[in-house]
Design a protein around this motif. Structure first.
Motif, mmCIF file in Angstrom:
data_model
loop_
_atom_site.group_PDB
_atom_site.id
_atom_site.type_symbol
_atom_site.label_atom_id
_atom_site.label_comp_id
_atom_site.label_asym_id
_atom_site.label_seq_id
_atom_site.Cartn_x
_atom_site.Cartn_y
_atom_site.Cartn_z
ATOM 1 N N VAL A 1 0.833 -1.202 0.000
ATOM 2 C CA VAL A 1 0.000 0.000 0.000
ATOM 3 C C VAL A 1 0.876 1.264 0.000
ATOM 4 C CG1 VAL A 1 -1.670 1.331 1.399
ATOM 5 C CG2 VAL A 1 -1.912 -1.164 1.195
ATOM 6 N N ASP A 2 1.996 1.206 0.723
ATOM 7 C CA ASP A 2 2.809 2.406 1.002
ATOM 8 C C ASP A 2 3.174 3.215 -0.246
ATOM 9 O OD1 ASP A 2 2.772 1.766 3.686
ATOM 10 O OD2 ASP A 2 4.728 0.774 3.662
ATOM 11 N N ASN A 3 3.557 2.542 -1.306
ATOM 12 C CA ASN A 3 4.017 3.264 -2.503
ATOM 13 C C ASN A 3 3.007 3.205 -3.641
ATOM 14 O OD1 ASN A 3 6.550 3.870 -1.251
ATOM 15 N ND2 ASN A 3 7.043 1.697 -1.533
ATOM 16 N N GLY A 4 1.746 3.019 -3.303
ATOM 17 C CA GLY A 4 0.701 2.909 -4.324
ATOM 18 C C GLY A 4 0.453 1.452 -4.657
ATOM 19 N N LEU A 5 -0.722 1.204 -5.238
ATOM 20 C CA LEU A 5 -1.136 -0.187 -5.490
ATOM 21 C C LEU A 5 -0.630 -0.675 -6.841
ATOM 22 C CD1 LEU A 5 -4.887 0.197 -4.429
ATOM 23 C CD2 LEU A 5 -2.904 -0.314 -2.978
ATOM 24 N N THR A 6 -0.363 -1.973 -6.937
ATOM 25 C CA THR A 6 -0.051 -2.589 -8.230
ATOM 26 C C THR A 6 -1.289 -3.367 -8.654
ATOM 27 O OG1 THR A 6 2.231 -2.826 -7.520
ATOM 28 C CG2 THR A 6 1.549 -4.147 -9.430
ATOM 29 N N LYS A 7 -1.872 -2.949 -9.781
ATOM 30 C CA LYS A 7 -3.117 -3.605 -10.233
ATOM 31 C C LYS A 7 -2.897 -5.085 -10.502
ATOM 32 C CE LYS A 7 -6.741 -0.671 -11.387
ATOM 33 N NZ LYS A 7 -7.145 -0.550 -9.985
ATOM 34 N N GLY A 8 -3.879 -5.891 -10.122
ATOM 35 C CA GLY A 8 -3.813 -7.325 -10.394
ATOM 36 C C GLY A 8 -4.152 -7.612 -11.852
ATOM 37 N N ASP A 9 -3.971 -8.871 -12.218
ATOM 38 C CA ASP A 9 -4.260 -9.304 -13.591
ATOM 39 C C ASP A 9 -5.594 -10.048 -13.563
ATOM 40 O OD1 ASP A 9 -4.447 -10.669 -15.965
ATOM 41 O OD2 ASP A 9 -2.520 -11.714 -15.775
ATOM 42 N N PRO A 10 -6.617 -9.550 -14.295
ATOM 43 C CA PRO A 10 -7.932 -10.216 -14.246
ATOM 44 C C PRO A 10 -7.895 -11.664 -14.750
ATOM 45 C CG PRO A 10 -7.911 -8.417 -15.868
ATOM 46 C CD PRO A 10 -6.605 -8.367 -15.158
ATOM 47 N N ASN A 11 -6.857 -12.022 -15.521
ATOM 48 C CA ASN A 11 -6.765 -13.404 -16.028
ATOM 49 C C ASN A 11 -5.839 -14.291 -15.196
ATOM 50 O OD1 ASN A 11 -8.430 -12.825 -18.285
ATOM 51 N ND2 ASN A 11 -6.681 -11.737 -19.189
ATOM 52 N N PHE A 12 -5.373 -13.760 -14.087
ATOM 53 C CA PHE A 12 -4.428 -14.511 -13.240
ATOM 54 C C PHE A 12 -5.137 -15.730 -12.634
ATOM 55 C CE2 PHE A 12 -2.360 -14.933 -8.991
ATOM 56 C CZ PHE A 12 -1.081 -15.233 -9.419
ATOM 57 N N SER A 13 -4.441 -16.862 -12.611
ATOM 58 C CA SER A 13 -5.152 -18.071 -12.175
ATOM 59 C C SER A 13 -4.522 -18.750 -10.959
ATOM 60 C CB SER A 13 -5.248 -19.050 -13.332
ATOM 61 O OG SER A 13 -3.943 -19.394 -13.720
ATOM 62 N N GLY A 14 -3.837 -17.969 -10.110
ATOM 63 C CA GLY A 14 -3.392 -18.538 -8.842
ATOM 64 C C GLY A 14 -1.902 -18.790 -8.766
ATOM 65 N N GLY A 15 -1.484 -19.367 -7.645
ATOM 66 C CA GLY A 15 -0.059 -19.605 -7.405
ATOM 67 C C GLY A 15 0.129 -20.222 -6.030
ATOM 68 N N LYS A 16 1.380 -20.249 -5.593
ATOM 69 C CA LYS A 16 1.681 -20.902 -4.309
ATOM 70 C C LYS A 16 2.039 -19.878 -3.243
ATOM 71 C CE LYS A 16 3.513 -25.072 -6.524
ATOM 72 N NZ LYS A 16 2.601 -26.122 -6.078
ATOM 73 N N LEU A 17 1.656 -20.176 -2.004
ATOM 74 C CA LEU A 17 2.034 -19.354 -0.849
ATOM 75 C C LEU A 17 3.050 -20.142 -0.033
ATOM 76 C CD1 LEU A 17 -1.519 -18.292 0.490
ATOM 77 C CD2 LEU A 17 -0.176 -17.241 -1.360
ATOM 78 N N TYR A 18 4.007 -19.440 0.549
ATOM 79 C CA TYR A 18 5.025 -20.092 1.381
ATOM 80 C C TYR A 18 5.155 -19.356 2.708
ATOM 81 C CZ TYR A 18 6.463 -22.068 -3.097
ATOM 82 O OH TYR A 18 6.475 -22.714 -4.305
#
Ligand SMILES: N[C@@H](CCC(=O)N[C@@H](CSCO)C(=O)NCC(=O)O)C(=O)O
Ligand SMILES: [Zn+2]
Ligand SMILES: [Zn+2]
Length: 190
Positions: free
Chosen positions: A8-25
């Protein structure tokens, strides 16, 4: 001003509407807990409440939801434990590093069927950006001086996020609809 959250601090980076997920660690240096998400998140938001996991130095958590069937624990799940089984959201955290991998609702609740996750635990890009800031006044309960709260709200507004002291109106309306239906004040089918 202290960091609200790195995303949030330096402004938002827009997400990709076609993004289909990933892994969390988790943050462990070895034997990381790995969670696989098969879709993007929804209702991603900054949360100032005392229960959501916040990275070191941040005043806010950033947390979104994903349907339960889109989430699986894919490595080192034996390191997970539920930090408060009496909470509505049962937060599954790594016993070693303390990071919350997912929060699950097991009891009757308007958001049952959704898991709460922190997309910053992923290296992938394209996750939905935060949509609003919730539970802003809750940071005062945790020791933030109330005289600084206007500046916090201004900072969120400057990056384009509305601030609320509960959830957003859309989510509060969902909760109220569920409550009204349970009480028989609203028809089950609207
Ligand atoms: N002032 C309290 C508020 C805690 C709270 O109600 N948190 C919300 C939002 S968490 C993600 O949006 C909630 O639904 N909590 C349910 C739960 O945590 O189980 C505080 O700061 O503690
Ligand atoms: Zn860990
Ligand atoms: Zn929260």
């Amino acid at each position: 001003m202290p960091s609200l959250h790195a995303s949030v601090d330096n402004g938002l980076t827009k997400g990709d509407p076609n993004f289909s997920g990933g892994k969390l660690y988790c943050h462990c240096s070895s034997k990381k807990v790995e969670v696989t998400l098969k879709s993007n998140v929804a209702h991603n938001h900054a949360c100032g409440c005392s229960k959501c996991w916040k990275p070191e130095g941040a005043l806010f958590s950033v947390v979104g939801v994903i349907p339960v069937d889109q989430l699986s624990v894919t490595a080192n799940g034996d390191k997970l434990h539920v930090i408060d089984s009496s909470a509505a959201i049962q937060r599954n955290a790594c016993k070693e590093c303390g990071v919350h991998l997912f929060g699950r609702i097991v009891n009757d609740h308007p958001f049952k069927g959704l898991d709460f996750v922190h997309t910053e635990l992923s290296d992938s890009k394209g996750w939905q950006e935060p949509q609003f800031a919730a539970f802003v006044s809750s940071i005062i309960e945790q020791g933030f001086h109330p005289k600084g709260i206007d500046e916090v709200r201004e900072k969120f507004k400057a990056v384009g996020l509305q601030t609320y002291d509960v959830l957003s109106p859309a989510l509060m309306d969902l909760i109220a609809t569920y409550t009204g239906q349970k009480a028989g004040k609203l028809p089950a089918k609207l």
